[in-house]
Design an enzyme around this catalytic site. Structure first.
Site, PDB file in Angstrom:
ATOM      1  N   HIS A 207       0.969  -1.216   0.079  1.00 49.35           N
ATOM      2  CA  HIS A 207       0.039   0.034   0.045  1.00 49.35           C
ATOM      3  C   HIS A 207       0.931   1.333   0.072  1.00 49.35           C
ATOM      4  O   HIS A 207       0.502   2.226  -0.689  1.00 49.35           O
ATOM      5  CB  HIS A 207      -0.774   0.067   1.384  1.00 49.35           C
TER       6      HIS A 207
ATOM      7  N   LYS B  78     -17.118  -6.581   5.534  1.00 44.04           N
ATOM      8  CA  LYS B  78     -15.881  -7.543   5.493  1.00 44.04           C
ATOM      9  C   LYS B  78     -15.269  -7.898   6.617  1.00 44.04           C
ATOM     10  O   LYS B  78     -14.405  -8.614   6.564  1.00 44.04           O
ATOM     11  CB  LYS B  78     -14.895  -6.432   4.606  1.00 44.04           C
TER      12      LYS B  78
ATOM     13  N   ARG C  66      -1.678  -6.137  -8.232  1.00 39.07           N
ATOM     14  CA  ARG C  66      -0.618  -7.031  -8.269  1.00 39.07           C
ATOM     15  C   ARG C  66      -0.665  -8.140  -9.336  1.00 39.07           C
ATOM     16  O   ARG C  66       0.378  -8.081 -10.142  1.00 39.07           O
ATOM     17  CB  ARG C  66      -0.904  -7.860  -6.839  1.00 39.07           C
TER      18      ARG C  66
ATOM     19  N   SER D 292      -3.068  -7.839   2.732  1.00 39.56           N
ATOM     20  CA  SER D 292      -3.293  -7.601   4.320  1.00 39.56           C
ATOM     21  C   SER D 292      -3.794  -8.856   4.561  1.00 39.56           C
ATOM     22  O   SER D 292      -3.355  -9.286   5.846  1.00 39.56           O
ATOM     23  CB  SER D 292      -4.480  -6.664   4.285  1.00 39.56           C
TER      24      SER D 292
HETATM   25  P1  ADP Z   1      -9.910  -3.341  -0.746  1.00 41.19           P
HETATM   26  O1  ADP Z   1     -10.564  -3.918   0.520  1.00 41.19           O
HETATM   27  O2  ADP Z   1     -10.699  -2.243  -1.082  1.00 41.19           O
HETATM   28  O3  ADP Z   1      -9.437  -4.210  -1.702  1.00 41.19           O
HETATM   29  P2  ADP Z   1      -7.187  -3.247   0.291  1.00 41.19           P
HETATM   30  O4  ADP Z   1      -6.678  -2.685   1.570  1.00 41.19           O
HETATM   31  O5  ADP Z   1      -7.167  -4.851   0.567  1.00 41.19           O
HETATM   32  O6  ADP Z   1      -8.723  -2.703  -0.012  1.00 41.19           O
HETATM   33  O7  ADP Z   1      -6.467  -2.784  -1.189  1.00 41.19           O
HETATM   34  C1  ADP Z   1      -6.603  -1.524  -1.432  1.00 41.19           C
HETATM   35  C2  ADP Z   1      -5.973  -1.289  -2.912  1.00 41.19           C
HETATM   36  O8  ADP Z   1      -4.488  -1.491  -2.743  1.00 41.19           O
HETATM   37  C3  ADP Z   1      -6.383  -2.181  -3.799  1.00 41.19           C
HETATM   38  O9  ADP Z   1      -6.544  -1.412  -5.128  1.00 41.19           O
HETATM   39  C4  ADP Z   1      -5.257  -3.379  -3.895  1.00 41.19           C
HETATM   40  O10 ADP Z   1      -5.229  -4.152  -5.219  1.00 41.19           O
HETATM   41  C5  ADP Z   1      -4.016  -2.638  -3.786  1.00 41.19           C
HETATM   42  N1  ADP Z   1      -2.958  -3.254  -3.134  1.00 41.19           N
HETATM   43  C6  ADP Z   1      -2.915  -4.014  -2.042  1.00 41.19           C
HETATM   44  N2  ADP Z   1      -1.925  -4.596  -1.720  1.00 41.19           N
HETATM   45  C7  ADP Z   1      -1.041  -4.162  -2.918  1.00 41.19           C
HETATM   46  C8  ADP Z   1       0.227  -4.548  -3.283  1.00 41.19           C
HETATM   47  N3  ADP Z   1       1.061  -5.210  -2.664  1.00 41.19           N
HETATM   48  N4  ADP Z   1       0.909  -4.239  -4.291  1.00 41.19           N
HETATM   49  C9  ADP Z   1      -0.079  -3.272  -5.103  1.00 41.19           C
HETATM   50  N5  ADP Z   1      -1.329  -3.061  -4.873  1.00 41.19           N
HETATM   51  C10 ADP Z   1      -1.600  -3.407  -3.825  1.00 41.19           C
END
Ligand code: ADP
Length: 156
Positions: free
Chosen positions: A18, A42, A91, A129
């Site tokens: 992030h 969630k 990703r 996460s």
């Molecule tokens: P959500 O519940 O909205 O998916 P997240 O906190 O899991 O929220 O992720 C927020 C954004 O960050 C998403 O677009 C996700 O694809 C991106 N993201 C999370 N981890 C990574 C990573 N390691 N590399 C690139 N993008 C990431």
């Protein structure tokens, strides 16, 4: 005109993936507003206040970064923040389906707001996460995958 992007997510917890997405966003936008979603359906592991605190601490003193929470429509948050873009990270191909649906839906809700995708550094492509929660829950060391502000919250 200042260019602002909203970076929305659950951040349960925030990872270095992030953080990398935020820094890439700052190359394209003057201001990045990180929107921490309440997302009660969630059932996040960390409550909203803790998720917000971890994100805030990670970016303290960074002038072009703001951290807010939200629970309604993302496009409403974008309006409130005078943002013309939504920033998301990609990703692998597995992220695409969901991201595509969300970007298309948000475009239907407000055509003026563009969704912009960036790819995190290769060494973070496997970081999520969920992975952090699972590995640390089993006693594994994730200290190189999350910002320092997260570590005290992961300790047993
Ligand atoms: P959500 O519940 O909205 O998916 P997240 O906190 O899991 O929220 O992720 C927020 C954004 O960050 C998403 O677009 C996700 O694809 C991106 N993201 C999370 N981890 C990574 C990573 N390691 N590399 C690139 N993008 C990431």
């Amino acid at each position: 005109m200042k260019r602002t992007a909203i970076y929305p997510g659950t951040f349960d917890p925030i990872t270095l993936g992030h953080v990398d997405v935020v820094h890439r966003g700052l190359k394209l936008f003057d201001r990045v507003v990180i929107g921490v979603a309440a997302n009660p359906n969630k059932q996040p592991m960390f409550d909203l206040d803790t998720r917000l605190a971890m994100v805030r601490e990670t970016f303290t003193g960074k002038a072009r970064i703001e951290v807010v929470s939200f629970s309604g429509l993302l496009v409403e948050l974008a309006h409130d923040q005078h943002a013309n873009a939504i920033l998301r990270g990609l990703r692998a191909a597995s992220d695409f389906e969901y991201e595509f649906q969300m970007a298309t839906m948000n475009r239907r809700l407000d055509e003026r707001i563009e969704t912009v995708f960036v790819m995190a550094r290769e060494d973070y492509t496997f970081v999520s996460s969920r992975f952090i929660r699972e590995i640390s829950g089993m006693g594994g060391d994730v200290s190189e995958l999350v910002p320092p502000a997260v570590l005290p919250h992961l300790m047993p």
